[in-house]
Design an enzyme around this catalytic site. Structure first.
Site, PDB file in Angstrom:
ATOM      1  N   HIS A  40      34.810  16.583 -75.790  1.00  0.00           N
ATOM      2  CA  HIS A  40      34.487  17.216 -74.514  1.00  0.00           C
ATOM      3  C   HIS A  40      34.937  18.670 -74.582  1.00  0.00           C
ATOM      4  CE1 HIS A  40      38.732  16.220 -74.082  1.00  0.00           C
ATOM      5  NE2 HIS A  40      38.789  17.278 -73.287  1.00  0.00           N
ATOM      6  N   HIS A 122      36.714  25.153 -75.930  1.00  0.00           N
ATOM      7  CA  HIS A 122      36.644  24.561 -77.262  1.00  0.00           C
ATOM      8  C   HIS A 122      36.471  23.055 -77.143  1.00  0.00           C
ATOM      9  CE1 HIS A 122      40.808  23.912 -76.101  1.00  0.00           C
ATOM     10  NE2 HIS A 122      40.803  22.890 -76.954  1.00  0.00           N
TER      11      HIS A 122
END
Length: 177
Positions: A40, A122
């Site tokens: 995620h 990220h």
């Protein structure tokens, strides 16, 4: 019962497959790979939240209006201290910045403390990874962000387990002031 929560972009199967291919093309992430169902992109870590705080966050999230957007994960690296291997975009879309800001505003409106850290979008792909300088991925990962989620995090004997609690579509309307 309190839960550890965060807002995130959750990749669909096409994005998960592209992340997997990119990691294979790069020779793997090193360290202890994260399960693909845990991949995620965090928008805002919320910490431990009580049920009434969760309800407030869900109401606030339902009011967020940011248009869908595309991003490209085209860099890889790791943070030396925590040993986190990651994939990230070299160009951060304006709408991703707006969604992060809206997530922060929702957290503040629900009484959570401000997140003072700079936002570094990220996808964590491994833990306990060796130090790695930031490099270009041999195969970029296109991602169409059409929704965002409220996620819960818990630990068990296998490590972190993430569960989607709620999801909201990104809307083609102006971002509220």
């Amino acid at each position: 019962m309190s839960e550890r929560l965060f807002f995130a972009l959750v990749p669909g199967e096409a994005e998960r497959d592209a992340i997997h291919r990119a990691l294979e093309a790069a020779g793997g992430p090193g360290g202890r790979p994260m399960p693909r169902q845990n991949w995620h992109l965090t928008l805002r870590f919320l910490g431990t939240v009580e049920p009434d705080g969760r309800a407030c966050l869900e109401r606030a999230a339902a009011r967020i209006r940011v248009a869908p957007f595309a991003l490209t994960l085209d860099r890889q690296g790791s943070w030396r201290g925590p040993g986190v291997a990651w994939l990230a975009p070299s160009a951060i879309p304006t709408h991703l910045t707006a969604l992060n800001a809206a997530s922060e505003a929702a957290a503040l409106a629900c009484g959570l403390a401000a997140d003072e850290r700079p936002y570094r979008p990220h996808v964590t792909v491994a833990r306990k990874a060796p130090a790695r300088d930031t490099t270009e991925l041999p195969e970029a990962v296109p991602w169409k962000a059409t929704a965002f989620s409220l996620m819960a995090s818990r630990r068990d004997s296998r490590g972190a387990v993430y569960r989607e609690l709620a999801r909201w579509p990104l809307a083609n309307t102006a971002f509220p002031a």
